[in-house]
Scaffold this motif. Structure first.
Motif, PDB file in Angstrom:
ATOM      1  N   HIS A  22       0.843  -1.198   0.000  1.00 45.25           N
ATOM      2  CA  HIS A  22       0.000   0.000   0.000  1.00 45.25           C
ATOM      3  C   HIS A  22       0.884   1.256   0.000  1.00 45.25           C
ATOM      4  CE1 HIS A  22      -4.104   1.606   1.633  1.00 45.25           C
ATOM      5  NE2 HIS A  22      -3.574   2.437   0.764  1.00 45.25           N
ATOM      6  N   GLU A  74       1.304   4.329  -2.939  1.00 46.02           N
ATOM      7  CA  GLU A  74       1.175   5.782  -2.761  1.00 46.02           C
ATOM      8  C   GLU A  74       2.356   6.493  -3.415  1.00 46.02           C
ATOM      9  OE1 GLU A  74      -1.447   7.112  -1.414  1.00 46.02           O
ATOM     10  OE2 GLU A  74      -2.344   5.526  -0.204  1.00 46.02           O
ATOM     11  N   ALA A 101      -9.515   3.603  -4.700  1.00 44.30           N
ATOM     12  CA  ALA A 101      -8.687   3.524  -3.490  1.00 44.30           C
ATOM     13  C   ALA A 101      -9.516   3.895  -2.263  1.00 44.30           C
ATOM     14  CB  ALA A 101      -7.475   4.446  -3.623  1.00 44.30           C
ATOM     15  N   GLN A 123     -10.058   1.892   1.071  1.00 42.64           N
ATOM     16  CA  GLN A 123      -9.486   2.465   2.303  1.00 42.64           C
ATOM     17  C   GLN A 123     -10.541   2.723   3.373  1.00 42.64           C
ATOM     18  OE1 GLN A 123      -5.479   4.386   0.296  1.00 42.64           O
ATOM     19  NE2 GLN A 123      -7.236   5.716   0.565  1.00 42.64           N
ATOM     20  N   GLU A 177      -8.427  12.119   1.155  1.00 40.91           N
ATOM     21  CA  GLU A 177      -8.666  11.598  -0.199  1.00 40.91           C
ATOM     22  C   GLU A 177      -9.826  12.273  -0.921  1.00 40.91           C
ATOM     23  OE1 GLU A 177      -7.080   9.686  -2.145  1.00 40.91           O
ATOM     24  OE2 GLU A 177      -5.707   8.536  -0.924  1.00 40.91           O
TER      25      GLU A 177
END
Ligand SMILES: [Fe+2]
Ligand SMILES: [Fe+2]
Ligand SMILES: [Fe+2]
Lengths: 95, 317
Positions: B44, B48, B135, B139, B161
């Motif tokens: 993960h 990013e 995502a 998440q 986000e």
């Protein structure tokens, strides 16, 4: 021995498993181990926490209040870092 | 054979999982749980960081100063997300340099979507909207993961986000409502990023190598297929608002299921990209290695500073 000669410790308490430790206050102690015990007796008498961190205050490096102009304010003119800055049609605005 | 002690520890660990209590770094945990977490969390984190490349490609060519500032802020956030996740992974006893090494030698994976190129400005819109959108679905679910530091990192990341997805959709909306050429560009970007976005959720549940154990230990809270369906269901109405054609002709509302049906993913492509043969795999890692090597002087300066400070202290004492 007067309290003034004892080290100051900052106390952080995690109120439930999975949450962050939060700063709750400070106390004087003669060692980190004692600071932990005092913190337990002082700050979680009513089961306010499941875990405690103590950190000697002198080990904390803090930003200066009189320097906010340079330190914090540059973030103020960047509204586009916030979700609300973007205007979308109502039907998809829950994005 | 397990010792009695270990038996008791395992029992206590499983009780916590069962009771929805988080596991914290100082708690005993099975080796397989630790390994599984390190694999998922470092993957993960790498995603990013590698994800900064396809978008970074457009920072100098953004169509306006506002778009440039927004994109810069987004890419900066992704770097921050990498940091949150690397730090959280380090609580499991692996070092940053071990993780970087695993990434650069191909031992560790990252989201396959970042192996696709960004060909036009509309791709920046499609990525924010679809890739960050996918995502986010993943998440949000991981905010409830059983490992405390991972869960807290997810909560922090999810808060940041929303702007990523909205700025992407805003770009798509402007293009889709713009000139015929702009609309075509938006359609093309969406078509190219749709399928790789669906692949982000991983193989079907029946094929997923790590899923069973991860679900049992509550590292993952919802299955790949569940999350993928959730993403499709929330995204189709957003495509309608854009007035674009569906990227998959088989997308159709299924009244009975209460979900959208959709076509099958090209899994051959998925495994090709995951195993290193995507359009940009080589370029992404090469760039990461280059950036890392070019940053060596910074690490060297830090070491020199530390040595100098230590010497000063020694002299003063
Ligand atoms: Fe991110
Ligand atoms: Fe992410
Ligand atoms: Fe993002």
């Amino acid at each position: 021995m007067s309290q003034e000669h004892l080290a100051v410790y900052e106390v952080f308490v995690r109120s439930a498993r999975g949450l962050d430790h939060k700063h709750v206050g400070s106390l004087h102690a003669e060692s980190p181990e004692h600071a932990l015990m005092y913190a337990r007796d002082c700050y979680i008498r009513r089961s306010e926490g499941v875990s405690i961190w103590v950190v000697e205050s002198k080990n904390i490096t803090a930003s200066q209040d009189n320097d906010t102009e340079n330190f914090v304010e540059p973030m103020d003119d960047k509204p586009y870092r916030h979700a609300t800055h973007y205007v979308l049609p109502d039907s998809v605005n829950n994005m | 054979m397990r010792s009695q002690d270990e038996e008791a520890l395992l029992e206590e660990f499983e009780r916590k999982i069962e009771a929805e209590e988080k596991i914290e770094p100082t708690d005993w945990m099975p080796e397989a749980y630790r390994k599984n977490l390190i694999r998922q969390m470092s993957q993960h984190a790498h995603s990013e960081v590698i994800g900064m490349q396809p978008e970074g490609n457009w920072i100098t060519r953004a169509p306006s100063l506002r778009r440039k500032a927004v994109l810069l802020a987004k890419v900066q956030d992704e770097g921050g997300h990498g940091l949150y996740l690397y730090s959280a992974t380090e609580t499991l006893g692996i070092s940053r340099s071990e993780m970087i090494e695993a990434l650069q030698t191909g031992v560790a994976k990252y989201a396959s979507i970042f192996n696709y190129p960004t060909l036009t400005w509309a791709d920046v819109g499609a990525i924010g909207w679809l890739v960050d959108g996918a995502a986010i679905v993943n998440q949000i679910s991981l905010q409830r993961t059983s490992y405390g530091p991972y869960s807290r990192a997810m909560i922090r990341i999810c808060k940041e986000e929303s702007f990523h997805q909205r700025q992407g959709y805003e770009i798509m909306y402007q293009l889709a409502k713009g000139s015929p050429e702009q609309k075509k560009m938006a359609q093309d970007a969406m078509n190219r990023f749709w399928w790789p976005s669906l692949m982000m959720f991983g193989p079907h549940d029946s094929e997923s190598a790590h899923s069973g154990q991860s679900m049992k230990w509550k590292i993952k809270r919802q299955s790949n297929d569940e999350l993928r369906q959730k993403f499709i269901d929330q995204t189709v109405p957003q495509i309608e608002v854009l007035g674009l054609e569906m990227p998959d002709p088989e997308i159709k509302w299924n009244e009975e299921r209460g979900h959208y049906d959709s076509g099958e993913i090209n899994w051959e492509e998925f495994y090709q990209v995951i195993n290193g043969s995507g359009p940009c795999n080589h370029q992404r890692i090469k760039h990461h290695v280059k950036a890392h090597e070019e940053g060596e002087w910074v690490r060297e300066a830090v070491r020199a500073y530390r040595a100098k400070q230590a010497a000063k202290k020694e002299n003063a004492a």
